[in-house]
Each structure stands twice: as structure tokens, then as C-alpha cells.
Design a protein around this motif. Structure first.
Motif, PDB file in Angstrom:
ATOM      1  N   SER A 147      -3.336  -3.029  -2.451  1.00  0.00           N
ATOM      2  CA  SER A 147      -4.473  -2.167  -2.136  1.00  0.00           C
ATOM      3  C   SER A 147      -5.098  -1.724  -3.461  1.00  0.00           C
ATOM      4  N   ASP A 148      -6.298  -1.153  -3.402  1.00  0.00           N
ATOM      5  CA  ASP A 148      -6.988  -0.738  -4.624  1.00  0.00           C
ATOM      6  C   ASP A 148      -6.178   0.294  -5.402  1.00  0.00           C
ATOM      7  N   ARG A 149      -5.646   1.287  -4.702  1.00  0.00           N
ATOM      8  CA  ARG A 149      -4.892   2.352  -5.357  1.00  0.00           C
ATOM      9  C   ARG A 149      -3.588   1.825  -5.947  1.00  0.00           C
ATOM     10  N   TYR A 167       4.056   9.798  -1.899  1.00  0.00           N
ATOM     11  CA  TYR A 167       3.723   8.492  -1.343  1.00  0.00           C
ATOM     12  C   TYR A 167       4.823   7.474  -1.644  1.00  0.00           C
ATOM     13  N   ARG A 200       0.835  -1.201   0.000  1.00  0.00           N
ATOM     14  CA  ARG A 200       0.000   0.000   0.000  1.00  0.00           C
ATOM     15  C   ARG A 200       0.864   1.244   0.000  1.00  0.00           C
ATOM     16  N   ALA A 216      -4.192  -0.023  -9.226  1.00  0.00           N
ATOM     17  CA  ALA A 216      -4.409   0.916 -10.328  1.00  0.00           C
ATOM     18  C   ALA A 216      -3.076   1.507 -10.794  1.00  0.00           C
ATOM     19  N   LEU A 217      -2.188   1.824  -9.854  1.00  0.00           N
ATOM     20  CA  LEU A 217      -0.880   2.379 -10.212  1.00  0.00           C
ATOM     21  C   LEU A 217      -0.015   1.350 -10.930  1.00  0.00           C
TER      22      LEU A 217
END
Length: 85
Positions: A68-70, A17, A5, A73-74
Motif C-alpha cells: 500500500s502507499d503508506r 498498526y 497494508r 513509505a514506511l
């Protein structure tokens, strides 16, 4: 469970991040096992927006780490960018 994450850093109104491998029970910005990349959503000009160490990512996914979802996507965006280059 081990999860991959984003961990927030950077200054106020200037997020940055780190993509980290951590235990799902740990705090978002707490300790982590390994850092495998970073994401800079406010990158301008020649700054790198997204960097992922693909070897480390595939290793942790083989071991059983969940995205994680994000992050998923990345990773898709990173793979698409890699094909175009």
C-alpha cells in the motif's frame, strides 16, 4: 490480489498498526495471512516506532504481494534507518 497494508489496533486516540499480508478484498481489520511487523505512530522515549521483518517482507514481494502507499513509505523509512545504524 495479495496486498501488504496496515491494520489498526490500539485504544481510542492511541493508534497502533500491525503490518499484515492479506487479500485485498478483506476488510482493513479483518483476517490476514501473516503479520510481518508493526508501526507505532505515538511512540515515546525508548519505545520502538517501526519494526519490519525484512525476510518476510522480501518473501511476500517476490511472491507478488503489492505494498500500500503508506507501507511503501514506511519501508523506505525503515531501510534508510537501517543504513544509518
Amino acid at each position: 490480489m495479495v496486498v501488504i497494508r496496515l491494520s489498526r489496533g490500539g485504544a481510542k486516540k492511541r493508534p497502533f498498526y500491525h503490518m499484515v499480508v492479506t487479500d485485498s478484498r478483506k476488510r482493513r481489520d479483518g483476517s490476514y495471512i501473516e503479520r510481518i511487523g508493526y508501526f507505532n505512530p505515538v511512540a515515546r522515549g525508548q519505545e520502538v516506532r517501526l519494526h519490519i521483518d525484512a525476510e518476510k517482507l522480501s518473501h511476500w514481494q517476490k511472491v507478488g504481494a503489492q505494498l500500500s502507499d503508506r507501507v511503501s513509505a514506511l519501508v523506505k523509512e525503515f531501510n534508510k534507518k537501517g543504513e544509518a545504524a
